[in-house]
Structure formats: C-alpha cells, structure tokens
Design an enzyme around this catalytic site. Structure first.
Site, PDB file in Angstrom:
ATOM      1  N   MET A  71     -11.800   4.850  -1.300  1.00  0.00           N
ATOM      2  CA  MET A  71     -12.519   5.129  -0.052  1.00  0.00           C
ATOM      3  C   MET A  71     -13.145   6.503  -0.226  1.00  0.00           C
ATOM      4  O   MET A  71     -12.735   7.494   0.388  1.00  0.00           O
ATOM      5  CB  MET A  71     -11.547   5.083   1.131  1.00  0.00           C
ATOM      6  CG  MET A  71     -11.159   3.653   1.497  1.00  0.00           C
ATOM      7  SD  MET A  71      -9.667   3.548   2.479  1.00  0.00           S
ATOM      8  CE  MET A  71      -8.450   3.537   1.172  1.00  0.00           C
TER       9      MET A  71
ATOM     10  N   ASP B 117      -7.038  -6.212   3.759  1.00  0.00           N
ATOM     11  CA  ASP B 117      -6.326  -4.935   3.804  1.00  0.00           C
ATOM     12  C   ASP B 117      -6.330  -4.400   5.235  1.00  0.00           C
ATOM     13  O   ASP B 117      -7.394  -4.139   5.798  1.00  0.00           O
ATOM     14  CB  ASP B 117      -7.048  -3.956   2.860  1.00  0.00           C
ATOM     15  CG  ASP B 117      -6.341  -2.619   2.719  1.00  0.00           C
ATOM     16  OD1 ASP B 117      -5.262  -2.432   3.292  1.00  0.00           O
ATOM     17  OD2 ASP B 117      -6.909  -1.757   2.001  1.00  0.00           O
ATOM     18  N   GLY B 118      -5.112  -4.239   5.777  1.00  0.00           N
ATOM     19  CA  GLY B 118      -4.968  -3.620   7.088  1.00  0.00           C
ATOM     20  C   GLY B 118      -4.328  -4.534   8.112  1.00  0.00           C
ATOM     21  O   GLY B 118      -4.828  -5.618   8.385  1.00  0.00           O
TER      22      GLY B 118
ATOM     23  N   HIS C 274      -0.981  -1.216  -4.520  1.00  0.00           N
ATOM     24  CA  HIS C 274      -2.263  -0.838  -3.909  1.00  0.00           C
ATOM     25  C   HIS C 274      -2.277   0.665  -3.644  1.00  0.00           C
ATOM     26  O   HIS C 274      -1.437   1.191  -2.921  1.00  0.00           O
ATOM     27  CB  HIS C 274      -2.429  -1.624  -2.605  1.00  0.00           C
ATOM     28  CG  HIS C 274      -3.763  -1.449  -1.938  1.00  0.00           C
ATOM     29  ND1 HIS C 274      -4.882  -2.153  -2.315  1.00  0.00           N
ATOM     30  CD2 HIS C 274      -4.152  -0.649  -0.913  1.00  0.00           C
ATOM     31  CE1 HIS C 274      -5.898  -1.804  -1.552  1.00  0.00           C
ATOM     32  NE2 HIS C 274      -5.495  -0.883  -0.695  1.00  0.00           N
TER      33      HIS C 274
ATOM     34  N   MET D 263     -11.917  -5.601   4.651  1.00  0.00           N
ATOM     35  CA  MET D 263     -11.075  -4.737   5.490  1.00  0.00           C
ATOM     36  C   MET D 263     -10.806  -5.429   6.824  1.00  0.00           C
ATOM     37  O   MET D 263     -11.728  -5.924   7.479  1.00  0.00           O
ATOM     38  CB  MET D 263     -11.758  -3.390   5.761  1.00  0.00           C
ATOM     39  CG  MET D 263     -11.884  -2.465   4.562  1.00  0.00           C
ATOM     40  SD  MET D 263     -10.362  -2.105   3.667  1.00  0.00           S
ATOM     41  CE  MET D 263      -9.363  -1.304   4.929  1.00  0.00           C
TER      42      MET D 263
ATOM     43  N   MET E 154      -8.571   8.443  -0.720  1.00  0.00           N
ATOM     44  CA  MET E 154      -9.486   8.847   0.366  1.00  0.00           C
ATOM     45  C   MET E 154      -9.934  10.281   0.131  1.00  0.00           C
ATOM     46  O   MET E 154      -9.127  11.141  -0.220  1.00  0.00           O
ATOM     47  CB  MET E 154      -8.765   8.769   1.716  1.00  0.00           C
ATOM     48  CG  MET E 154      -8.153   7.408   2.007  1.00  0.00           C
ATOM     49  SD  MET E 154      -7.468   7.352   3.658  1.00  0.00           S
ATOM     50  CE  MET E 154      -6.565   5.782   3.579  1.00  0.00           C
TER      51      MET E 154
ATOM     52  N   PHE F  55      -6.493   4.842   7.738  1.00  0.00           N
ATOM     53  CA  PHE F  55      -5.103   5.049   8.146  1.00  0.00           C
ATOM     54  C   PHE F  55      -4.315   3.740   8.090  1.00  0.00           C
ATOM     55  O   PHE F  55      -4.877   2.670   8.322  1.00  0.00           O
ATOM     56  CB  PHE F  55      -5.048   5.600   9.583  1.00  0.00           C
ATOM     57  CG  PHE F  55      -5.765   6.915   9.720  1.00  0.00           C
ATOM     58  CD1 PHE F  55      -5.127   8.109   9.416  1.00  0.00           C
ATOM     59  CD2 PHE F  55      -7.106   6.948  10.096  1.00  0.00           C
ATOM     60  CE1 PHE F  55      -5.808   9.314   9.497  1.00  0.00           C
ATOM     61  CE2 PHE F  55      -7.794   8.157  10.189  1.00  0.00           C
ATOM     62  CZ  PHE F  55      -7.149   9.346   9.891  1.00  0.00           C
ATOM     63  N   GLY F  56      -3.013   3.868   7.811  1.00  0.00           N
ATOM     64  CA  GLY F  56      -2.120   2.725   7.876  1.00  0.00           C
ATOM     65  C   GLY F  56      -1.680   2.494   9.318  1.00  0.00           C
ATOM     66  O   GLY F  56      -1.968   3.302  10.202  1.00  0.00           O
TER      67      GLY F  56
ATOM     68  N   ASP G 115      -4.420   3.793  -2.236  1.00  0.00           N
ATOM     69  CA  ASP G 115      -5.542   4.137  -1.357  1.00  0.00           C
ATOM     70  C   ASP G 115      -6.008   5.560  -1.602  1.00  0.00           C
ATOM     71  O   ASP G 115      -5.335   6.523  -1.238  1.00  0.00           O
ATOM     72  CB  ASP G 115      -5.117   3.984   0.105  1.00  0.00           C
ATOM     73  CG  ASP G 115      -4.972   2.532   0.510  1.00  0.00           C
ATOM     74  OD1 ASP G 115      -5.935   1.777   0.335  1.00  0.00           O
ATOM     75  OD2 ASP G 115      -3.887   2.155   1.001  1.00  0.00           O
TER      76      ASP G 115
ATOM     77  N   HIS H 114      -7.958   1.367  -4.546  1.00  0.00           N
ATOM     78  CA  HIS H 114      -8.958   1.191  -3.481  1.00  0.00           C
ATOM     79  C   HIS H 114      -9.604   2.547  -3.213  1.00  0.00           C
ATOM     80  O   HIS H 114      -8.993   3.427  -2.626  1.00  0.00           O
ATOM     81  CB  HIS H 114      -8.226   0.639  -2.237  1.00  0.00           C
ATOM     82  CG  HIS H 114      -9.079   0.498  -1.022  1.00  0.00           C
ATOM     83  ND1 HIS H 114      -8.528   0.236   0.234  1.00  0.00           N
ATOM     84  CD2 HIS H 114     -10.413   0.565  -0.836  1.00  0.00           C
ATOM     85  CE1 HIS H 114      -9.505   0.163   1.119  1.00  0.00           C
ATOM     86  NE2 HIS H 114     -10.659   0.365   0.512  1.00  0.00           N
TER      87      HIS H 114
ATOM     88  N   SER I  45       0.850  -1.192   0.000  1.00  0.00           N
ATOM     89  CA  SER I  45       0.000   0.000   0.000  1.00  0.00           C
ATOM     90  C   SER I  45       0.880   1.235   0.000  1.00  0.00           C
ATOM     91  O   SER I  45       1.623   1.492   0.949  1.00  0.00           O
ATOM     92  CB  SER I  45      -0.897   0.006   1.232  1.00  0.00           C
ATOM     93  OG  SER I  45      -1.398   1.314   1.418  1.00  0.00           O
TER      94      SER I  45
HETATM   95  C1  DX5 Z   1      -6.381   1.678   5.178  1.00  0.00           C
HETATM   96  C2  DX5 Z   1      -5.818   1.344   3.817  1.00  0.00           C
HETATM   97  C3  DX5 Z   1      -4.771   0.300   3.843  1.00  0.00           C
HETATM   98  C4  DX5 Z   1      -3.556   0.653   4.675  1.00  0.00           C
HETATM   99  C5  DX5 Z   1      -2.850  -0.588   5.107  1.00  0.00           C
HETATM  100  O1  DX5 Z   1      -7.486   2.494   5.022  1.00  0.00           O
HETATM  101  O2  DX5 Z   1      -6.849   0.867   2.987  1.00  0.00           O
HETATM  102  O3  DX5 Z   1      -4.398  -0.044   2.531  1.00  0.00           O
HETATM  103  O4  DX5 Z   1      -2.663   1.470   4.006  1.00  0.00           O
HETATM  104  O5  DX5 Z   1      -1.762  -0.228   5.882  1.00  0.00           O
HETATM  105  P1  DX5 Z   1      -1.097  -1.214   6.935  1.00  0.00           P
HETATM  106  O6  DX5 Z   1      -0.585  -2.399   6.182  1.00  0.00           O
HETATM  107  O7  DX5 Z   1      -0.028  -0.394   7.538  1.00  0.00           O
HETATM  108  O8  DX5 Z   1      -2.174  -1.608   7.924  1.00  0.00           O
HETATM  109 ZN    ZN Z   2      -6.416  -0.064   0.992  1.00  0.00          ZN
END
Ligand code: DX5
Ligand code: ZN
Length: 217
Positions: free
Chosen positions: A66, A174-175, A31, A135, A35, A141-142, A33, A64, A6
C-alpha cells in the site's frame, strides 16, 4: 480456501515468533501489509523488516504494497524474500512496467483494487497477473467491517478471465474476514482470504484457521 493471516494484527515486538505461531497454526500464506503513510494514512514496516523475519517460516510471503510508488521499491521487496507481490492499480507507478519488473524476477504478481475502484480497472492486465486482490475494507487499518457489496467484483473478474481465455486466476479478498463473513466470500468464488483480527486476536489461532476453513463448503 487458503487463509493468509495478516501480520498487521500480530505483536510486532516478536514478529518472528508470530510467524512460527502462524506456520504451526495452519496458515497457507503470510500476508505482510506494507504502508507508506502516503498511499494510505498509516505506516507499518518495509523491506528490511521483511528480510529479517523471512527465515522464520517457509510459507509463501504475500506482500501487499500500500505504497504510492511500487515500481521504485519492487526489487527491495523481492530481495527481502517476497513470493507474491500485490500492488494497487490506484498507485502512481506505471502499472505494466511494475508488473514486468516483478515478473522479470520470477516473483508472482497481483493487482489490488480499493473499494471505490471497479473490477474493470484490472481487466487490461489480467493476462499478465498471477492473482487479483479485492479489498473488502478501505486499506490502512485492521479490524474494520467487511464490505460484502465488494463481492460481485469477484465474479466480474472471473467472468472476464473466462471471456479472454484465462484459466482460473485466483482472487484474494482482504479486510473484515471472520467466522461471520468467510462463507459469503467462499460462495462468491474467492480463493484466498486474508484474516488479521480473526486469527491473531483468537485464543487459539490454529482453531481459528481451522474453523474458517471448515466454513468454506
Ligand atoms: C488493511 C490490510 C489488511 C488488514 C486486514 O489495509 O490490508 O490486510 O490487516 O485485517 P482484518 O482481518 O482485521 O480486517
Ligand atoms: Zn492486506
């Protein structure tokens, strides 16, 4: 197991180089993201940024979304070079119309479910999808902790596919994926794991991806 790093955890000041680094590190998909600060409480980047960095790798772009209205912006992301677009079943757009819009341009499409959404929410659409994304953290957030109790959804989706005669629809999670969690995902039947922190914050991304893959057996 496919690994999709990601880019949310990359150095945004050099996104192109980061894509090259991931390509050289054995990433299967990239990937991305997206948002909108409305569907989730965070803002990242949109189609113009994706379009600009598309040239740095030939690996599939797994986008992805969001965002609250994926129907409205779908063509922008297709035009930017998305190979796979996933959007949330909880969004405000018409789900069937959005799936049809994406598929009409020969781009792969998947539905995403947030932690509080049951697997059954995607059942009406399974025959039209190329994948389902479950999810394993709240999107936004990561670096959050893996919710292992989301994994039974993977079997529920695969069982429903079997029931209605669909052969092996891939399921992505994911996550919170890392060395301590990927084996659980593998055992649950997951096909693609997104990994942000675990890959980008590692000293050696190539080793991190290889180690994650090695744990899947
Ligand atoms: C969260 C994102 C994920 C995120 C995953 O909303 O969709 O893709 O970046 O990050 P990690 O692997 O650090 O949980
Ligand atoms: Zn994602």
């Amino acid at each position: 197991m496919k690994i999709a790093p990601s880019l949310l955890s990359c150095d945004f000041s050099k996104m192109g180089e980061e894509l090259i680094r991931m390509d050289n590190s054995g990433a299967d998909w990239m990937h991305l993201d997206v948002m909108d600060g409305h569907f989730v409480p965070n803002i990242t980047f949109g189609a113009p940024v994706i379009k600009t960095v598309r040239k740095y790798t030939n690996k599939p772009f797994d986008v992805h979304l969001m965002i609250s209205d994926p129907f409205k912006y779908a063509y922008d992301f297709i035009d930017a070079g998305a190979d796979i677009i996933t959007f949330h079943v909880e969004c405000d757009s018409d789900i069937n119309a959005t799936i049809d819009k994406i598929k009409g341009k020969n781009v792969k499409v998947g539905l995403v479910i947030k932690p509080n959404t049951p697997a059954s929410a995607v059942f009406p659409y399974l025959s039209k999808l190329d994948l389902v994304l479950v999810m394993t953290v709240e999107p936004g957030f990561g670096g959050q902790s893996f919710m292992s109790y989301m994994l039974p959804k993977v079997k529920e989706i695969k069982d429903e596919c079997k029931k209605i005669g669909i052969d092996c629809l891939p399921v992505e999670v994911d996550g919170g994926i890392g060395e301590n969690t990927i084996k659980q995902a593998y055992n649950a039947g997951v096909d693609i794991c997104v990994a942000g922190t675990a890959v980008f914050k590692a000293d050696d991304a190539g080793k991190a991806i290889a180690d994650l893959k090695a744990l899947c057996r």
